[in-house]
Motif scaffolding. Structure first.
Motif, mmCIF file in Angstrom:
data_model
loop_
_atom_site.group_PDB
_atom_site.id
_atom_site.type_symbol
_atom_site.label_atom_id
_atom_site.label_comp_id
_atom_site.label_asym_id
_atom_site.label_seq_id
_atom_site.Cartn_x
_atom_site.Cartn_y
_atom_site.Cartn_z
ATOM 1 N N SER A 163 0.848 -1.183 0.000
ATOM 2 C CA SER A 163 0.000 0.000 0.000
ATOM 3 C C SER A 163 0.889 1.240 0.000
ATOM 4 O O SER A 163 1.655 1.462 0.945
ATOM 5 C CB SER A 163 -0.907 0.026 1.239
ATOM 6 O OG SER A 163 -1.749 -1.100 1.265
ATOM 7 N N ARG A 165 1.402 5.026 0.570
ATOM 8 C CA ARG A 165 0.725 5.989 1.436
ATOM 9 C C ARG A 165 1.094 7.435 1.137
ATOM 10 O O ARG A 165 0.735 8.331 1.904
ATOM 11 C CB ARG A 165 1.065 5.673 2.900
ATOM 12 C CG ARG A 165 0.610 4.300 3.362
ATOM 13 C CD ARG A 165 -0.895 4.184 3.322
ATOM 14 N NE ARG A 165 -1.363 2.927 3.898
ATOM 15 C CZ ARG A 165 -2.637 2.570 3.972
ATOM 16 N NH1 ARG A 165 -3.567 3.390 3.495
ATOM 17 N NH2 ARG A 165 -2.989 1.420 4.494
ATOM 18 N N GLN A 168 5.149 11.415 3.447
ATOM 19 C CA GLN A 168 4.907 11.679 4.860
ATOM 20 C C GLN A 168 6.173 12.227 5.493
ATOM 21 O O GLN A 168 7.282 11.848 5.127
ATOM 22 C CB GLN A 168 4.475 10.395 5.580
ATOM 23 C CG GLN A 168 3.138 9.868 5.102
ATOM 24 C CD GLN A 168 2.556 8.836 6.044
ATOM 25 O OE1 GLN A 168 3.182 8.429 7.005
ATOM 26 N NE2 GLN A 168 1.343 8.411 5.739
ATOM 27 N N ARG A 177 6.133 6.708 1.628
ATOM 28 C CA ARG A 177 5.890 5.590 2.545
ATOM 29 C C ARG A 177 5.205 4.439 1.810
ATOM 30 O O ARG A 177 4.228 4.626 1.093
ATOM 31 C CB ARG A 177 5.025 6.034 3.715
ATOM 32 C CG ARG A 177 4.553 4.885 4.597
ATOM 33 C CD ARG A 177 3.717 5.385 5.757
ATOM 34 N NE ARG A 177 2.775 4.378 6.224
ATOM 35 C CZ ARG A 177 1.844 4.571 7.148
ATOM 36 N NH1 ARG A 177 1.733 5.745 7.727
ATOM 37 N NH2 ARG A 177 1.022 3.598 7.501
ATOM 38 N N ASP A 179 3.647 0.652 2.769
ATOM 39 C CA ASP A 179 3.302 -0.354 3.774
ATOM 40 C C ASP A 179 3.400 -1.734 3.146
ATOM 41 O O ASP A 179 2.939 -1.949 2.016
ATOM 42 C CB ASP A 179 1.890 -0.124 4.311
ATOM 43 C CG ASP A 179 1.812 1.094 5.213
ATOM 44 O OD1 ASP A 179 2.850 1.776 5.383
ATOM 45 O OD2 ASP A 179 0.725 1.381 5.735
ATOM 46 N N ARG A 192 6.805 -0.815 7.512
ATOM 47 C CA ARG A 192 6.744 0.402 6.712
ATOM 48 C C ARG A 192 8.118 0.696 6.127
ATOM 49 O O ARG A 192 9.124 0.663 6.849
ATOM 50 C CB ARG A 192 6.265 1.582 7.566
ATOM 51 C CG ARG A 192 4.830 1.419 8.060
ATOM 52 C CD ARG A 192 4.442 2.479 9.056
ATOM 53 N NE ARG A 192 3.064 2.273 9.519
ATOM 54 C CZ ARG A 192 2.500 2.937 10.516
ATOM 55 N NH1 ARG A 192 3.213 3.852 11.170
ATOM 56 N NH2 ARG A 192 1.255 2.693 10.874
#
Length: 329
Positions: A163, A165, A168, A177, A179, A192
């Motif tokens: 995933s 993200r 960040q 980021r 995941d 992460r």
């Protein structure tokens, strides 16, 4: 006669400005809309051309390593670290001159994992953690791109759930980021991975588990129950050409554990500057060599922060080494 021309030029400049702003906005938007697959491909290309990277048979490196207890005790010990890898098998070794602190090995053959400890040494919490979460080894996560087993080289067969993200802020800088959830195993482990937006170098990994104690028999007792947090953070820096591959020459591994209450102050994604953690440590400051008390016990209620900081001194690609280093018998 000049005024209409000036107005036209002004309008043209205004239009160009809008186009530039739109272009920059679109570029930023596109950067935020990266897919996990695109991010991984850009990261791998930052190391070497994909065909060269996937053709690499083995890789080995050695470096000077300093082991420190930053919270939960006071210790500084000099030694060495070594990583050897071949395919999906690899071995991470830490060894220190002070015999009482011994050495540890973390190895996998790609299917099974093992953790080895030098007799007479103190068992540290990282070793205990990796005994329970050896999937970090079999999945090719621990050590990152410093091994040929790096998980992102083979997501097609590992089939993790990925995933993206977006960007960040971590430790004061913005990072992509990603995941990562293993297809099998891992339990409540949160993985992460973070990448620089300019270079797509992989600069940080965090692996975290949060475990709550069983509920008490009454509300007051339940309110006093503690939450255990355990986290590994790997930092990668000082990227340079190592045997034809752009890899980090600095590798810092940190292990954090807290048995404090759920509302206790915790460090950030990458542990920040560790000043928050140090404020909870009543041990004397670190000095040279080996000194200070032992670690807080694994079942205690204190906070532990351990650090292994490695500076690579030599490396080699496509070399032979003893198969015993990556054999689990």
């Amino acid at each position: 006669m000049r005024r209409p021309v000036d107005r036209f030029a002004l309008l043209a400049c205004f239009g160009l400005g809008l186009m530039l702003l739109f272009s920059l906005g679109s570029r930023a938007s596109a950067e935020h809309e990266l897919t996990a697959e695109e991010l991984i491909q850009r990261h791998l290309k930052s190391i070497a051309p994909l065909d060269r990277l996937k053709a690499r048979q083995s890789f080995a490196l050695r470096g000077d390593c300093v082991y420190r207890i930053l919270s939960g005790g006071a210790l500084s010990a000099d030694g060495m670290s070594q990583i050897v890898s071949k395919g999906k098998a690899y071995n991470i070794l830490f060894s220190f001159a002070a015999g009482e602190y011994g050495g540890t090995e973390y190895l996998t053959d790609g299917k099974k994992a093992d953790t080895r400890y030098t007799s007479g040494g103190q068992v540290n919490p990282l070793w205990i953690f990796l005994e329970g979460y050896d999937v970090l080894l079999t999945e090719g996560l621990l050590g990152g791109e410093l091994t040929t087993a790096w998980s992102l080289l083979d997501v097609k067969h590992r089939k993790p759930k990925l995933s993206y993200r977006g960007l960040q802020k971590v430790d004061g800088r913005e990072l992509h980021r990603l995941d990562y959830r293993m297809r099998k195993g891992g339990g409540g482990l949160q993985v992460r991975l973070y990448f620089e937006p300019e270079t797509y170098h992989h600069v940080l990994s965090t692996y975290e588990v949060v475990q709550s104690a069983p509920a008490g028999s009454d509300p007051d007792q339940s309110a006093r129950q503690r939450v255990t947090r355990q986290r590994i953070a790997e930092r990668f820096a000082d990227f340079e050409n190592l045997n034809g591959y752009v890899l980090p020459s600095s590798w810092t591994l940190e292990f954090f554990k807290s048995n404090n209450d759920a509302n206790a102050i915790q460090p950030g994604e990458g542990f920040g500057t560790t000043s928050t953690v140090r404020s909870m440590n009543t041990s004397p400051g670190l000095g040279g060599g080996v000194a200070g008390p032992a670690l807080t016990g694994p079942g205690g209620t204190g906070t532990i922060l351990l650090q292994w900081k490695t500076k690579v001194t030599n490396s080699a690609a496509d070399v032979s080494f003893s198969p015993n280093l990556i054999t689990i018998g």
